[in-house]
Write a protein that holds these residues in place. Structure first.
Motif, PDB file in Angstrom:
ATOM      1  N   PHE A 169      33.081  26.300  45.365  1.00  0.00           N
ATOM      2  CA  PHE A 169      34.065  27.180  44.594  1.00  0.00           C
ATOM      3  C   PHE A 169      34.588  27.097  43.124  1.00  0.00           C
ATOM      4  N   ASN A 170      34.383  27.904  42.038  1.00  0.00           N
ATOM      5  CA  ASN A 170      34.628  27.277  40.986  1.00  0.00           C
ATOM      6  C   ASN A 170      35.942  28.356  40.537  1.00  0.00           C
ATOM      7  N   GLU A 171      36.674  27.920  39.652  1.00  0.00           N
ATOM      8  CA  GLU A 171      37.879  28.035  39.956  1.00  0.00           C
ATOM      9  C   GLU A 171      37.358  28.677  38.135  1.00  0.00           C
ATOM     10  N   ILE A 172      37.828  30.124  37.821  1.00  0.00           N
ATOM     11  CA  ILE A 172      37.898  30.622  36.107  1.00  0.00           C
ATOM     12  C   ILE A 172      38.870  30.780  35.651  1.00  0.00           C
ATOM     13  N   GLU A 173      39.145  30.322  34.498  1.00  0.00           N
ATOM     14  CA  GLU A 173      40.530  30.150  33.974  1.00  0.00           C
ATOM     15  C   GLU A 173      40.127  31.589  32.775  1.00  0.00           C
ATOM     16  N   ALA A 174      41.102  32.243  32.661  1.00  0.00           N
ATOM     17  CA  ALA A 174      41.324  32.803  31.259  1.00  0.00           C
ATOM     18  C   ALA A 174      41.286  31.783  30.647  1.00  0.00           C
ATOM     19  N   GLU A 175      40.844  32.691  29.208  1.00  0.00           N
ATOM     20  CA  GLU A 175      40.027  32.184  27.953  1.00  0.00           C
ATOM     21  C   GLU A 175      41.056  32.070  26.901  1.00  0.00           C
ATOM     22  N   GLN A 176      41.504  33.478  26.885  1.00  0.00           N
ATOM     23  CA  GLN A 176      42.852  32.979  26.427  1.00  0.00           C
ATOM     24  C   GLN A 176      43.479  34.403  27.211  1.00  0.00           C
ATOM     25  N   SER A 177      44.888  34.318  26.291  1.00  0.00           N
ATOM     26  CA  SER A 177      46.625  34.732  26.752  1.00  0.00           C
ATOM     27  C   SER A 177      46.109  36.634  26.754  1.00  0.00           C
ATOM     28  N   GLY A 178      47.604  36.885  27.334  1.00  0.00           N
ATOM     29  CA  GLY A 178      47.171  38.192  27.449  1.00  0.00           C
ATOM     30  C   GLY A 178      47.542  38.948  28.645  1.00  0.00           C
ATOM     31  N   ARG A 179      46.959  40.940  28.696  1.00  0.00           N
ATOM     32  CA  ARG A 179      47.380  41.520  30.123  1.00  0.00           C
ATOM     33  C   ARG A 179      46.371  41.812  30.316  1.00  0.00           C
ATOM     34  N   ILE A 180      45.927  41.875  31.734  1.00  0.00           N
ATOM     35  CA  ILE A 180      44.466  42.063  32.501  1.00  0.00           C
ATOM     36  C   ILE A 180      44.886  43.261  32.508  1.00  0.00           C
ATOM     37  N   VAL A 181      43.985  44.512  31.874  1.00  0.00           N
ATOM     38  CA  VAL A 181      43.835  45.460  32.178  1.00  0.00           C
ATOM     39  C   VAL A 181      43.155  46.730  32.698  1.00  0.00           C
ATOM     40  N   LYS A 182      41.868  46.017  33.854  1.00  0.00           N
ATOM     41  CA  LYS A 182      40.476  46.157  34.286  1.00  0.00           C
ATOM     42  C   LYS A 182      40.141  45.261  35.025  1.00  0.00           C
ATOM     43  N   ALA A 183      40.025  45.701  36.458  1.00  0.00           N
ATOM     44  CA  ALA A 183      38.692  44.066  36.948  1.00  0.00           C
ATOM     45  C   ALA A 183      37.890  44.883  36.858  1.00  0.00           C
ATOM     46  N   MET A 184      36.860  44.679  36.611  1.00  0.00           N
ATOM     47  CA  MET A 184      34.843  45.223  36.320  1.00  0.00           C
ATOM     48  C   MET A 184      34.385  44.720  37.927  1.00  0.00           C
ATOM     49  N   VAL A 185      34.911  43.948  38.917  1.00  0.00           N
ATOM     50  CA  VAL A 185      33.884  43.791  39.306  1.00  0.00           C
ATOM     51  C   VAL A 185      34.885  43.454  41.270  1.00  0.00           C
ATOM     52  N   GLU A 186      34.445  44.217  42.159  1.00  0.00           N
ATOM     53  CA  GLU A 186      35.125  44.119  43.402  1.00  0.00           C
ATOM     54  C   GLU A 186      35.201  42.596  43.851  1.00  0.00           C
TER      55      GLU A 186
END
Length: 163
Positions: free
Chosen positions: A129-146
């Motif tokens: 299990f690999n944790e994926i981190e945000a590459e930049q600060s910001g607001r999540i606008v849309k989740a592209m994957v279920e």
């Protein structure tokens, strides 16, 4: 790579619907491709999907293939969304999870503010299990994957509006 790990990889590919997978580590390179005849190509040799022949397959391979063709259709979708949104892309193939367990809260939801380095999802690859981190600060606008869906390398996972 052990024969069991290779068999697990082949099983994962069969279940995920992916047609081609390239893996490169310090120790080896391997390219696995599913053909329409349900054969698996590994190390450049056609092999049946039965476990017995897989013991000979862990030999290193030097046959990297471009993966940009699979990600190309996703890029226009990100552009079509408009705005100055930046896609957070998958750094690997695997299974995408939005939380650490089925009963745990989601790492992030649409509308959440995220900081650079914040864990926003997990991708499971070969039982890791690999944790994926945000590459930049910001607001999540849309989740592209279920949640619990297979993802490919460089596939957009979230759209982030930079802050």
């Amino acid at each position: 790579m052990k024969a069991k790990e290779l068999q697990d990889l082949i099983d994962f590919i069969a279940k995920s619907g992916l047609n081609k997978v390239n893996i490169e580590t310090e120790e080896f390179k391997i390219s696995v491709q599913r053909e329409p005849s349900t054969k698996v190509v590994s190390s450049g040799v056609a092999v049946a999907a039965a476990p017995a022949p897989m013991a000979a397959a862990p030999a290193p391979v030097a046959a990297p293939a471009p993966t940009t063709a699979s990600a190309a259709p996703a890029a226009p979708a990100a552009e079509a969304a408009g705005g100055n949104y930046v896609p957070l892309k998958s750094p690997m193939i695997g299974t995408f999870y939005r939380s650490s367990s089925p009963d745990a809260p989601l790492f992030v939801q649409v509308g959440d503010l995220v900081e650079k380095g914040q864990v926003i999802c997990i991708i499971e690859a070969m039982k890791l299990f690999n944790e994926i981190e945000a590459e930049q600060s910001g607001r999540i606008v849309k989740a592209m994957v279920e949640n619990a869906s297979p993802v490919e390398y460089d596939q957009p996972l979230f759209l982030i509006e930079p802050m």
